[in-house]
Design a protein around this motif. Sequence first.
Motif, PDB file in Angstrom:
ATOM      1  N   GLY A 124      27.472  19.418 114.162  1.00  0.00           N
ATOM      2  CA  GLY A 124      26.444  19.714 113.174  1.00  0.00           C
ATOM      3  C   GLY A 124      25.063  19.877 113.794  1.00  0.00           C
ATOM      4  O   GLY A 124      24.166  20.458 113.187  1.00  0.00           O
ATOM      5  N   HIS A 125      24.885  19.364 115.022  1.00  0.00           N
ATOM      6  CA  HIS A 125      23.619  19.514 115.742  1.00  0.00           C
ATOM      7  C   HIS A 125      23.580  20.786 116.586  1.00  0.00           C
ATOM      8  O   HIS A 125      22.568  21.083 117.224  1.00  0.00           O
ATOM      9  CB  HIS A 125      23.402  18.322 116.693  1.00  0.00           C
ATOM     10  CG  HIS A 125      23.272  17.003 116.006  1.00  0.00           C
ATOM     11  ND1 HIS A 125      24.217  16.016 116.101  1.00  0.00           N
ATOM     12  CD2 HIS A 125      22.303  16.510 115.189  1.00  0.00           C
ATOM     13  CE1 HIS A 125      23.838  14.957 115.394  1.00  0.00           C
ATOM     14  NE2 HIS A 125      22.679  15.235 114.839  1.00  0.00           N
ATOM     15  N   PHE A 126      24.676  21.515 116.593  1.00  0.00           N
ATOM     16  CA  PHE A 126      24.832  22.600 117.539  1.00  0.00           C
ATOM     17  C   PHE A 126      23.762  23.678 117.385  1.00  0.00           C
ATOM     18  O   PHE A 126      23.228  24.187 118.365  1.00  0.00           O
ATOM     19  CB  PHE A 126      26.224  23.221 117.376  1.00  0.00           C
ATOM     20  CG  PHE A 126      26.909  23.467 118.675  1.00  0.00           C
ATOM     21  CD1 PHE A 126      27.935  22.659 119.097  1.00  0.00           C
ATOM     22  CD2 PHE A 126      26.523  24.512 119.485  1.00  0.00           C
ATOM     23  CE1 PHE A 126      28.575  22.880 120.301  1.00  0.00           C
ATOM     24  CE2 PHE A 126      27.146  24.745 120.697  1.00  0.00           C
ATOM     25  CZ  PHE A 126      28.173  23.925 121.106  1.00  0.00           C
ATOM     26  N   MET A 127      23.465  24.061 116.148  1.00  0.00           N
ATOM     27  CA  MET A 127      22.491  25.126 115.953  1.00  0.00           C
ATOM     28  C   MET A 127      21.134  24.754 116.522  1.00  0.00           C
ATOM     29  O   MET A 127      20.459  25.573 117.157  1.00  0.00           O
ATOM     30  CB  MET A 127      22.366  25.462 114.474  1.00  0.00           C
ATOM     31  CG  MET A 127      23.218  26.638 114.053  1.00  0.00           C
ATOM     32  SD  MET A 127      22.824  27.145 112.398  1.00  0.00           S
ATOM     33  CE  MET A 127      24.376  26.826 111.627  1.00  0.00           C
ATOM     34  N   ALA A 128      20.725  23.510 116.286  1.00  0.00           N
ATOM     35  CA  ALA A 128      19.431  23.059 116.789  1.00  0.00           C
ATOM     36  C   ALA A 128      19.398  23.071 118.318  1.00  0.00           C
ATOM     37  O   ALA A 128      18.419  23.504 118.938  1.00  0.00           O
ATOM     38  CB  ALA A 128      19.121  21.665 116.258  1.00  0.00           C
ATOM     39  N   LEU A 129      20.470  22.609 118.953  1.00  0.00           N
ATOM     40  CA  LEU A 129      20.521  22.580 120.413  1.00  0.00           C
ATOM     41  C   LEU A 129      20.499  23.990 120.994  1.00  0.00           C
ATOM     42  O   LEU A 129      19.793  24.263 121.982  1.00  0.00           O
ATOM     43  CB  LEU A 129      21.788  21.845 120.863  1.00  0.00           C
ATOM     44  CG  LEU A 129      21.842  20.351 120.527  1.00  0.00           C
ATOM     45  CD1 LEU A 129      23.230  19.806 120.814  1.00  0.00           C
ATOM     46  CD2 LEU A 129      20.798  19.574 121.308  1.00  0.00           C
ATOM     47  N   CYS A 130      21.271  24.889 120.384  1.00  0.00           N
ATOM     48  CA  CYS A 130      21.292  26.277 120.867  1.00  0.00           C
ATOM     49  C   CYS A 130      19.931  26.944 120.663  1.00  0.00           C
ATOM     50  O   CYS A 130      19.474  27.725 121.506  1.00  0.00           O
ATOM     51  CB  CYS A 130      22.382  27.067 120.149  1.00  0.00           C
ATOM     52  SG  CYS A 130      24.061  26.548 120.577  1.00  0.00           S
TER      53      CYS A 130
END
Length: 406
Positions: free
Chosen positions: A47-53
């Motif tokens: 769920g954090h993936f978009m922010a990290l990318c």
Amino acid sequence: MEIYEELVARGLIAQVTDENEIRELVNNGKATFYIGFDPTADSLHVGHFMALCLMKRLQMAGNRPIALIGGGTAMIGDPSGRTDMRSMMTRETIEHNCECFKKQMSRFIDFGEGKAMMVNNADWLLNLNYVDFIRDIGACFSVNNMLRAECFKQRMEKGLSFLEFNYMPMQSYDFYYLFQHYGCNMQFGGNDQWSNMLGGTELIRKKLGKDAHCMTITLLTDSQGNKMGKTAGNAVWLDPNKTSPYEFYQYWRNVDDADVMKCVRMLTFLPLEQINEMDTWKDAKINEAKEILAFELTKMVHGEEEAAKAQSAAKALFVGGGDADMPTTRIPADKLTDGQIGILNLMVACGLASSNKEARRLVEQGGVFVNDEKVPAASYAVTEAVLKDGVKIRKGKKVFHKAVLA
């Protein structure tokens, strides 16, 4: 294509406050921006993936990321999207989780000298004098406006504690503090955070003047991010000790057909030209798109070698081959009764069902297989002798697991 236009083309941007200025700063590598992460577990999840990318993309374009760990706000808890109050965590737990986050974020973001920063809002929030804070910051917030915010409205019926009511001013203070001390001129977050984040922009302009250059952008992470953050009731973690590279790969390999290209566009670093071509794929080619998605994201989190191993294992299982790298659970001997373990208990022990009731339902629906043989009844049991050699359990068509006697 400039980076801001690429973010739009990838479907990442939901709302912005000052689009022309944001475009100018981002495209010229002049944005110092922050994204907040609540340390509510000892691992980040998908769920954090978009922010990290996003942080990775913007840093590659010359902008400076600040990863804000909410060690202070976590002691209150964000009411957004909640119907109940979050459980309280100790400072020791929060600090441990923060350390775990930084290690995982380093795979995406360069924290070298003069590059990305990681800060913890506990460093300033926990030292605030409450009366001074209320006089100085609280005076800038209208209770009427706060109660109209979506994050509070949905909690009013079941009850909103005064503790949680402080969350918006405290999150807003984060942006104010970062603006003054680190030159942070931009904040990103999920679209469900719009009200909280606007509070920060408005606070800066009220305290420092309307011409203060601070901007807010929200991403389409509230619905899609939450959808990605959970699967089968269990979080898919970035920590390989919680979710193996194989399980991580399989999660992305099994996304819904309707979501695969959205995930490819938002999360991978494949060229948009290639993605636009993939958008035309249909039928069997959709599975190829899923394999590309799964490989690219597993490589990003666990490295190319682990991604290749996971892909090989997944293909071997698909054609009925070996079980290398299959997620495995070791079953202690004391879990056996009279030299065997019932299939329901075995499925729960392996994390394939959350309860015996759920396991029974899956068996009765004909969706559970042991060593490629359909389990005939909920009374089925696996003997100690069979378990010593290891058994392959399949749930449905795509979920494989191995159980072996410890």
